[in-house]
Design a protein around this motif. Structure first.
Motif, PDB file in Angstrom:
ATOM      1  N   ARG A 212       0.838  -1.214   0.000  1.00 45.99           N
ATOM      2  CA  ARG A 212       0.000   0.000   0.000  1.00 45.99           C
ATOM      3  C   ARG A 212       0.867   1.257   0.000  1.00 45.99           C
ATOM      4  NH1 ARG A 212      -2.861  -3.301   3.593  1.00 45.99           N
ATOM      5  NH2 ARG A 212      -1.921  -2.260   5.391  1.00 45.99           N
ATOM      6  N   LEU A 213       1.968   1.218   0.771  1.00 40.47           N
ATOM      7  CA  LEU A 213       2.883   2.362   0.780  1.00 40.47           C
ATOM      8  C   LEU A 213       3.487   2.579  -0.598  1.00 40.47           C
ATOM      9  CD1 LEU A 213       4.589   4.520   2.235  1.00 40.47           C
ATOM     10  CD2 LEU A 213       6.218   2.703   2.820  1.00 40.47           C
ATOM     11  N   SER A 214       3.864   1.481  -1.274  1.00 39.12           N
ATOM     12  CA  SER A 214       4.441   1.599  -2.614  1.00 39.12           C
ATOM     13  C   SER A 214       3.443   2.208  -3.586  1.00 39.12           C
ATOM     14  CB  SER A 214       4.893   0.219  -3.101  1.00 39.12           C
ATOM     15  OG  SER A 214       5.358   0.284  -4.424  1.00 39.12           O
ATOM     16  N   ALA A 215       2.190   1.775  -3.500  1.00 37.49           N
ATOM     17  CA  ALA A 215       1.175   2.313  -4.409  1.00 37.49           C
ATOM     18  C   ALA A 215       0.948   3.802  -4.169  1.00 37.49           C
ATOM     19  CB  ALA A 215      -0.131   1.540  -4.230  1.00 37.49           C
ATOM     20  N   ARG A 216       0.939   4.201  -2.894  1.00 39.21           N
ATOM     21  CA  ARG A 216       0.733   5.623  -2.599  1.00 39.21           C
ATOM     22  C   ARG A 216       1.914   6.462  -3.064  1.00 39.21           C
ATOM     23  NH1 ARG A 216      -1.561   4.931   3.608  1.00 39.21           N
ATOM     24  NH2 ARG A 216      -3.548   3.934   3.047  1.00 39.21           N
ATOM     25  N   LEU A 217       3.151   5.948  -2.862  1.00 41.45           N
ATOM     26  CA  LEU A 217       4.328   6.680  -3.310  1.00 41.45           C
ATOM     27  C   LEU A 217       4.325   6.834  -4.831  1.00 41.45           C
ATOM     28  CD1 LEU A 217       7.163   5.169  -1.078  1.00 41.45           C
ATOM     29  CD2 LEU A 217       6.230   7.482  -0.971  1.00 41.45           C
ATOM     30  N   LYS A 218       3.973   5.748  -5.519  1.00 44.00           N
ATOM     31  CA  LYS A 218       3.942   5.813  -6.977  1.00 44.00           C
ATOM     32  C   LYS A 218       2.907   6.806  -7.463  1.00 44.00           C
ATOM     33  CE  LYS A 218       3.659   2.851 -11.051  1.00 44.00           C
ATOM     34  NZ  LYS A 218       3.479   1.457 -11.537  1.00 44.00           N
ATOM     35  N   SER A 219       1.742   6.798  -6.809  1.00 46.92           N
ATOM     36  CA  SER A 219       0.688   7.738  -7.188  1.00 46.92           C
ATOM     37  C   SER A 219       1.128   9.178  -6.934  1.00 46.92           C
ATOM     38  CB  SER A 219      -0.594   7.418  -6.411  1.00 46.92           C
ATOM     39  OG  SER A 219      -1.593   8.372  -6.685  1.00 46.92           O
ATOM     40  N   ALA A 220       1.795   9.407  -5.779  1.00 47.40           N
ATOM     41  CA  ALA A 220       2.239  10.764  -5.462  1.00 47.40           C
ATOM     42  C   ALA A 220       3.309  11.240  -6.449  1.00 47.40           C
ATOM     43  CB  ALA A 220       2.782  10.808  -4.037  1.00 47.40           C
TER      44      ALA A 220
END
Length: 437
Positions: A212-220
């Protein structure tokens, strides 16, 4: 000792050994210490009883005075003899048996002998004024066998506890190991790789949180890149209108406006290029570094940049040609513009191709070298107007080199100037097809 897994393992081992040690101490206090005293105690009592029986009825144990079938004397294999049984004396066992007899209150100068190897030992018991009787000694361990068994038991427990402790510590620290491995595998794009959500509940929870952290970082990051690209693109329209309006100004004022607009245009264009390098991977082909560097140096010399060519080893790397060209051009222009000219060389170092650019400038203060790759960084902000550029050249070059699996370092040279070093994985060029015979 800074490893959490080692600390947990030592803690579990210490706890198990402490509990077993305490239980052993209590058992020894209640039951008694291991050793010949406990092992030979029953034997000593039997020996003393036999000796008392012979002393009370010696006539039943003399040769020639035994009635066959009575169950006395030699029918039991016991007879009075003048000397102890033959064989070498077992000093340690003799001393231990005498100590036990003394402890029971019936001291006797018994002698333990070994008539034959691997045969039961014989105990020669002195009978007052009569001689000796010899009886076999069953269960005759060495004097220190008790402590050896106890120590061996403790060592086995410690080894077993160590194995259990390592298993427990490994299971407890597995989520932390997963976090460490995930961080170490972060690519040049700054995105964590997807982790399999399998294993124990804690491991699955950790993997899910990292995903989930990876997905949020990628989105940001994608949102940031879209914002920068959109801002750079949208700036071009008002900048074009401002250029048109500047044409109606006086000559002196017009040139100032045009200079500011040129700088804004360079900043917007560099920002868009930086975003493109972050999102575009590009096809990789073998690139001959010596030919690329020689061509770039010639082009920049024509443009008025002072770039000299040093030794060029024939070496190739796998790269997107346009991206690598852009990165090297930025670094060479940086040396010519900010360093007063420089020299570029290419060397082969094992499986690595090393590109080194050495300029003749003042270098960078040591405390500011770590910031050199930051976007819009300048050593002297007051030189923004006198030196062209938006301050994104090193940032773009670093992004390109790292995406190609290489590294870029800068340092101050020993003789002055700034040294820029780019290392890239070397590849072998495909064999050229043979010409017609």
């Amino acid at each position: 000792m800074n490893s959490l897994r080692l600390k947990i393992g030592l803690l579990v081992i210490g706890a198990i050994v402490a509990v077993v040690g305490l239980a052993t101490l209590v058992a020894v206090s209640v039951i008694g210490e291991p050793g010949p005293g406990r092992m030979l105690g029953p034997t000593a009592i039997q020996i003393d009883l036999i000796a008392q029986l012979v002393e009370r009825h010696p006539e039943d144990f003399r040769d020639g005075q035994v009635v066959p079938g009575t169950g006395h004397g030699r029918d039991l294999g016991i007879r009075i003899r003048e000397r102890p049984a033959r064989g070498p004396v077992h000093e340690e066992l003799t001393r231990a048996l005498r100590d036990v007899l003394d402890h029971t209150g019936h001291p006797r100068d018994v002698i333990v002998t070994q008539p034959r190897p691997h045969a039961p030992a014989l105990v020669s018991i002195p009978i007052s004024d009569l001689g000796y009787i010899a009886v076999p000694l069953s269960n005759s361990p060495p004097a220190r066998a008790g402590w050896i068994v106890l120590i061996g038991w403790m060592l086995a427990i410690i080894l077993g506890a160590a194995v259990i402790a390592l298993v427990i510590a490994n299971r407890l620290t597995k989520p932390l190991q997963m976090i460490e491995a995930a961080i170490a595998s972060v690519g040049a794009d700054g995105v964590l790789p997807a982790l399999p959500e399998t294993g124990s509940a804690e491991t699955r929870a950790t993997a899910g949180a990292l995903n989930r952290l990876s997905a949020r970082l990628k989105s940001a990051m994608e949102s940031r890149m879209r914002l920068v690209a959109a801002a750079g693109h949208d700036l071009r329209t008002p900048m074009t209108r401002m250029r048109l309006r500047a044409e109606f100004l006086d000559d002196d004022e017009r040139q100032n406006w045009l200079n500011d607009l040129d700088e804004l245009d360079r900043i917007a264009d560099s920002a868009i290029r930086l975003v493109r390098e972050e999102v575009e991977e590009g096809d990789r082909d073998p690139v001959k570094l010596d030919e690329l560097v020689r061509r770039l140096a010639t082009e920049l010399a024509v443009q008025g940049h002072d770039i000299e060519v040093g030794p060029l080893d024939a070496v190739a790397v796998a790269a997107a040609p346009l991206a690598l060209t852009r990165a090297l051009r930025n670094l060479m222009i940086n040396a010519a513009t900010h360093g007063g000219g420089g020299t570029i060389s290419v060397t082969r170092q094992g499986e690595t191709a090393m590109i080194r650019i050495v300029d003749r400038g003042p270098g960078i203060p040591p405390e500011m070298i770590e910031r050199a790759f930051e976007p819009f960084f300048r050593v002297d902000p007051a030189r923004r107007q006198s030196v062209p550029g938006a301050g994104l050249g090193l940032a773009i070059a670093k992004e390109i080199v790292e995406r190609l699996g290489g590294r870029i370092l800068i340092r101050n040279g020993e003789q002055g100037g700034l040294v820029q070093e780019i290392s890239l994985p070397r590849v072998e060029l495909p064999a050229e097809p043979a010409g017609p015979a």
